[in-house]
Design a protein around this motif. Structure first.
Motif, mmCIF file in Angstrom:
data_model
loop_
_atom_site.group_PDB
_atom_site.id
_atom_site.type_symbol
_atom_site.label_atom_id
_atom_site.label_comp_id
_atom_site.label_asym_id
_atom_site.label_seq_id
_atom_site.Cartn_x
_atom_site.Cartn_y
_atom_site.Cartn_z
ATOM 1 N N GLU A 231 6.822 -2.735 8.632
ATOM 2 C CA GLU A 231 7.887 -1.952 8.008
ATOM 3 C C GLU A 231 7.367 -1.247 6.771
ATOM 4 O O GLU A 231 6.297 -1.561 6.251
ATOM 5 C CB GLU A 231 9.055 -2.865 7.606
ATOM 6 N N GLY A 232 8.182 -0.302 6.282
ATOM 7 C CA GLY A 232 7.848 0.410 5.060
ATOM 8 C C GLY A 232 8.938 1.396 4.720
ATOM 9 O O GLY A 232 9.965 1.479 5.391
ATOM 10 N N HIS B 12 0.841 -1.198 0.000
ATOM 11 C CA HIS B 12 0.000 0.000 0.000
ATOM 12 C C HIS B 12 0.876 1.249 0.000
ATOM 13 O O HIS B 12 1.823 1.360 0.766
ATOM 14 C CB HIS B 12 -0.897 0.018 1.236
ATOM 15 N N ASP B 13 0.553 2.204 -0.908
ATOM 16 C CA ASP B 13 1.385 3.398 -0.970
ATOM 17 C C ASP B 13 0.538 4.652 -1.132
ATOM 18 O O ASP B 13 -0.662 4.586 -1.374
ATOM 19 C CB ASP B 13 2.408 3.293 -2.108
ATOM 20 N N SER C 232 6.136 -5.139 1.294
ATOM 21 C CA SER C 232 5.343 -6.182 0.633
ATOM 22 C C SER C 232 5.202 -7.440 1.487
ATOM 23 O O SER C 232 4.186 -8.142 1.407
ATOM 24 C CB SER C 232 5.978 -6.548 -0.716
ATOM 25 N N ALA C 233 6.210 -7.716 2.304
ATOM 26 C CA ALA C 233 6.176 -8.931 3.119
ATOM 27 C C ALA C 233 5.692 -8.670 4.543
ATOM 28 O O ALA C 233 5.009 -9.514 5.136
ATOM 29 C CB ALA C 233 7.568 -9.567 3.148
ATOM 30 N N ASN C 234 6.051 -7.535 5.088
ATOM 31 C CA ASN C 234 5.693 -7.201 6.468
ATOM 32 C C ASN C 234 5.141 -5.768 6.517
ATOM 33 O O ASN C 234 5.789 -4.852 7.014
ATOM 34 C CB ASN C 234 6.936 -7.338 7.367
#
Length: 274
Positions: free
Chosen positions: A47-48, A28-29, A79-81
């Motif tokens: 995270e991000g 999501h962005d 994407s993973a966390n």
């Protein structure tokens, strides 16, 4: 979960514009885009990445990022966390100052706070403020101020280049103390004790910066305040003397005449002293 608020008509110095929380889906962005207010995100889990001014920051739980008004930013959940975060939107003439106290600026936009869950607690209290029908705006501003004070106390130190010199900070503290306490019977020793510096060192620093001693600055400030009060016909000369920190009207008159070139009585009447 988000709540938007109308622009404050009463609190121009600091006010909340929105707040909320979100559990983001992978990838999501938002952006690139600009905002018209300050927006502070705090990461609750995951995270991000956050991008501003050509710099990319990899962020995790216990960190956050500041978006400044009219500045292009972009952020994306991992994407993973993927992260979940809460955010606080606000503005006002003192907003930038409060953020600087917390070490948060356009050039230093990353928040570090992992000591407790106080930030999410402030968010909860903001949502609960709906129960305050008459005073909600005041309560929200108070909660925002408490949040910013928490970050200033325990967040990263402000960049040294933006804090001003140490001498300027101490001089400003002296001036602020005098402005708030000129009506009291105080001494230079009292001022030094309040600031936490040796009296001689503080006096030397102040004189070097202001080209006037603390004592002379205090006297001039008091006499200028006395001049402002002269227009109030309800105040006697004795009342004015006490209002600017002199219990002895004769001593006040002597100092006033020396500095202003006329006695308080002649100064008030506008006649020349003989």
């Amino acid at each position: 979960m988000i709540e938007y608020l109308p622009r404050s008509k009463h609190q121009a110095e600091l006010y909340v514009t929105q707040f909320g929380a979100e559990e983001c889906v992978p990838g999501h962005d938002f952006g690139p885009a600009v905002r018209n207010h300050y927006l502070l995100h705090y990461i609750l889990s995951g995270e991000g990445t956050f991008e501003v001014g050509g710099t990319r920051y990899r962020l995790r739980k216990g960190q956050g990022f500041l978006i400044c008004p009219e500045v292009v930013t972009y952020y994306r959940a991992d994407s993973a966390n993927p992260w979940s975060y809460c955010w606080f939107g606000f503005n006002g003439t003192l907003a930038e100052w409060h953020l600087k106290q917390a070490g948060l600026t356009l050039s230093s936009p990353i928040l570090e706070y992992d000591r407790d869950d106080r930030i999410s607690q402030y968010l909860e209290w903001m949502f609960e403020s709906r129960d305050y029908a008459k005073s909600r705006e005041t309560r929200l501003t108070g909660l925002l101020a408490l949040l910013l004070s928490e970050l200033a106390e325990f967040g990263p130190a402000a960049a040294s280049g933006e804090k001003g010199s140490r001498a300027e900070l101490y001089v400003d503290k002296v001036k602020d103390f005098i402005e708030l306490n000129y009506d009291r019977n105080m001494t230079v020793e009292d001022i030094a004790h309040f600031i936490g510096l040796n009296r001689s060192y503080l006096c030397s620093l102040f004189k070097r910066t202001m080209n006037v001693s603390i004592q002379d600055y205090l006297i001039r400030y008091r006499m200028n305040k006395a001049c402002e009060m002269m227009g109030n016909a309800e105040l006697s000369i004795g009342d004015i003397a006490r209002s600017v920190g002199y219990g002895d009207p004769l001593l006040f008159s002597k100092i006033f005449k020396k500095l202003k070139g006329a006695s308080p009585k002649h100064y008030r009447s506008g006649t020349d002293v003989q």
